[in-house]
Enzyme design. Sequence first.
Site, PDB file in Angstrom:
ATOM      1  N   THR A  63      44.886 -10.438 -54.707  1.00 55.71           N
ATOM      2  CA  THR A  63      43.764 -10.071 -53.835  1.00 55.71           C
ATOM      3  C   THR A  63      44.198  -9.416 -52.520  1.00 55.71           C
ATOM      4  OG1 THR A  63      41.775 -10.868 -52.727  1.00 55.71           O
ATOM      5  CG2 THR A  63      43.638 -12.401 -52.798  1.00 55.71           C
ATOM      6  N   LEU A  64      43.434  -8.391 -52.120  1.00 58.23           N
ATOM      7  CA  LEU A  64      43.679  -7.722 -50.834  1.00 58.23           C
ATOM      8  C   LEU A  64      42.600  -8.117 -49.819  1.00 58.23           C
ATOM      9  CD1 LEU A  64      44.551  -4.090 -52.035  1.00 58.23           C
ATOM     10  CD2 LEU A  64      46.112  -5.940 -51.474  1.00 58.23           C
ATOM     11  N   THR A  97      36.033 -14.503 -57.693  1.00 61.29           N
ATOM     12  CA  THR A  97      36.573 -13.458 -58.557  1.00 61.29           C
ATOM     13  C   THR A  97      36.972 -14.024 -59.906  1.00 61.29           C
ATOM     14  OG1 THR A  97      38.084 -11.567 -58.625  1.00 61.29           O
ATOM     15  CG2 THR A  97      38.938 -13.547 -57.580  1.00 61.29           C
ATOM     16  N   LYS A 148      33.104 -15.559 -61.972  1.00 62.23           N
ATOM     17  CA  LYS A 148      31.888 -14.893 -61.481  1.00 62.23           C
ATOM     18  C   LYS A 148      30.631 -15.304 -62.240  1.00 62.23           C
ATOM     19  CE  LYS A 148      33.842 -10.765 -59.390  1.00 62.23           C
ATOM     20  NZ  LYS A 148      33.968  -9.314 -59.407  1.00 62.23           N
ATOM     21  N   ASN A 196      29.544 -12.855 -56.763  1.00 65.43           N
ATOM     22  CA  ASN A 196      30.873 -12.608 -56.179  1.00 65.43           C
ATOM     23  C   ASN A 196      30.959 -13.073 -54.732  1.00 65.43           C
ATOM     24  OD1 ASN A 196      29.558 -10.580 -54.725  1.00 65.43           O
ATOM     25  ND2 ASN A 196      31.310  -9.211 -54.835  1.00 65.43           N
ATOM     26  N   ASP A 220      28.978  -6.535 -55.532  1.00 65.86           N
ATOM     27  CA  ASP A 220      29.780  -5.527 -56.246  1.00 65.86           C
ATOM     28  C   ASP A 220      28.997  -4.240 -56.508  1.00 65.86           C
ATOM     29  OD1 ASP A 220      32.230  -6.832 -56.462  1.00 65.86           O
ATOM     30  OD2 ASP A 220      31.723  -7.801 -58.362  1.00 65.86           O
ATOM     31  N   GLY A 273      34.019  -0.876 -70.995  1.00 69.10           N
ATOM     32  CA  GLY A 273      34.061  -2.316 -70.732  1.00 69.10           C
ATOM     33  C   GLY A 273      32.650  -2.846 -70.558  1.00 69.10           C
ATOM     34  N   ALA A 274      32.507  -4.167 -70.622  1.00 74.34           N
ATOM     35  CA  ALA A 274      31.166  -4.760 -70.469  1.00 74.34           C
ATOM     36  C   ALA A 274      31.268  -6.154 -69.865  1.00 74.34           C
ATOM     37  CB  ALA A 274      30.471  -4.815 -71.831  1.00 74.34           C
ATOM     38  N   ALA A 320      32.060  -7.097 -63.720  1.00 72.21           N
ATOM     39  CA  ALA A 320      31.941  -5.962 -62.797  1.00 72.21           C
ATOM     40  C   ALA A 320      31.060  -4.875 -63.406  1.00 72.21           C
ATOM     41  CB  ALA A 320      33.321  -5.402 -62.472  1.00 72.21           C
ATOM     42  N   LEU A 369      37.589   1.294 -61.414  1.00 71.79           N
ATOM     43  CA  LEU A 369      37.364   0.192 -60.462  1.00 71.79           C
ATOM     44  C   LEU A 369      38.685  -0.386 -59.960  1.00 71.79           C
ATOM     45  CD1 LEU A 369      34.389  -1.959 -61.835  1.00 71.79           C
ATOM     46  CD2 LEU A 369      34.356   0.236 -60.679  1.00 71.79           C
TER      47      LEU A 369
END
Length: 292
Positions: free
Chosen positions: A21-22, A68, A72, A93, A108, A132-133, A136, A228
Amino acid sequence: MVEITSSTKITGIIGYPIKHTLSPIMHNRAFSLLNLDFLYVVFPVEPKDLDKAVMALSALKIKGVNVTIPFKQDILKYLDEIAPCAGRIGAVNTIVNENGKLIGYNTDGEGFINSLKEVNFEIEGKKILLLGAGGACRAVAVALAWAGAKKIIVATRDVNKAEKMIKETGLDQELQTECFSLPGLPAEKIAEPDLIVNTTPLGMAPLEDKMPDISLEGLHSSQYVYDLIYNPLETVLLRQARLKGCKTVNGIGMLVHQGAKSFYLWTQKKPPIEEMRHAILQYVGNSRKKLP
Ligand code: NAP
C-alpha cells in the site's frame, strides 16, 4: 509529521497482504500539510481475524480506515450502516467511525471517474470494455453507468461472475451490457470500445510480466486504455497499447482521488490532491511528466 498525543485521531488501512500500500504516504503528507492532528497507519489483518479487527475499530476509537483486498465485500456484514453507493456496488473501501457507529462507503468509483476527467475522457455515450469482474470492477462499472456510459462489455475468466456482477449491481437496467470469457474475447470486441480498463491484478508486481489474455490486434489509436494498477506505473498492457498509439492511463490518478474522498470523509477538510499525488510519485521515484 504531526506530534502524536492523546488527542491524535487514528486512521489507516486494513487488508492482507498489505505491504504494497502507498496510502500512508499520501494521507500522512496531507494531514501534515493541513496541520491536522491525524495519523494514518497500516493494519495487516489476517482473514480469520476480520470480525475482531472491526470490533477493535470501535473499541479503540479509530476514526476510520480504508479497506482493501481481500475484505472489501466481506466487511459489509460487520458494519452498522452502508452508504447507498457502497450498497449498490456491494463493496466498501472506506469506513468512518461516527461516535461508535461504523459507516461503510465506497470511494473507488468516484476516484476512477475523477481520474478520467483529468485525462479529458468524456464518459457520456461511450462504450467501455472491463477486463475482470472483482470488487474494483464493480465500483468502476457502477460509476460509469452513473456517469452516462452507453455500453459496458465485461470479459473475465469466469463469465458467470461477470453475469452475476451485472445482475447484482442492476447495470442491465441502465445501459447495454455484454459478457465474455477470457480467453476467447472476439477481436471485434477489442476494437469496439472507446475505453478498455484492466481491473485484474495481471501486470501488478509480482505478476509484472503478465496481462489479461486478450489479442491486441484490434486496438486502434482513438482508444483509451486504462490499467487500475499503479505498481509498476506502466504495465505490459499499457506499454503494448502505447505502442499501438492508444492514450494510456495508469492507476495513480484513481488511487489519489479515491484517497482524497476518504480523507474528506474522515476530516471534512478539502484534500490537497496535488500534494497527495506528488507524495506518491516522489515515493515511487518518478515524476508526473513520465507517467503514461
Ligand atoms: P478482486 O476483487 O480480487 O478482483 C480481481 C479480478 O481479477 C477478478 O475478476 C478475478 O477473477 C480477476 N483475476 C485475478 N487473478 C486473475 C488471473 N490470474 N487471471 C485472470 N483473472 C484474474 O481485486 P480488486 O480489489 O478488484 O483489485 C483488482 C486490481 O485493481 C488490483 O490490481 C488492485 O491493486 C487494483 N485497484 C486499484 C485501485 C486504484 O486506486 N488504482 C483501486 C482498487 C483496486 P476471479 O473472480 O475469477 O478470481
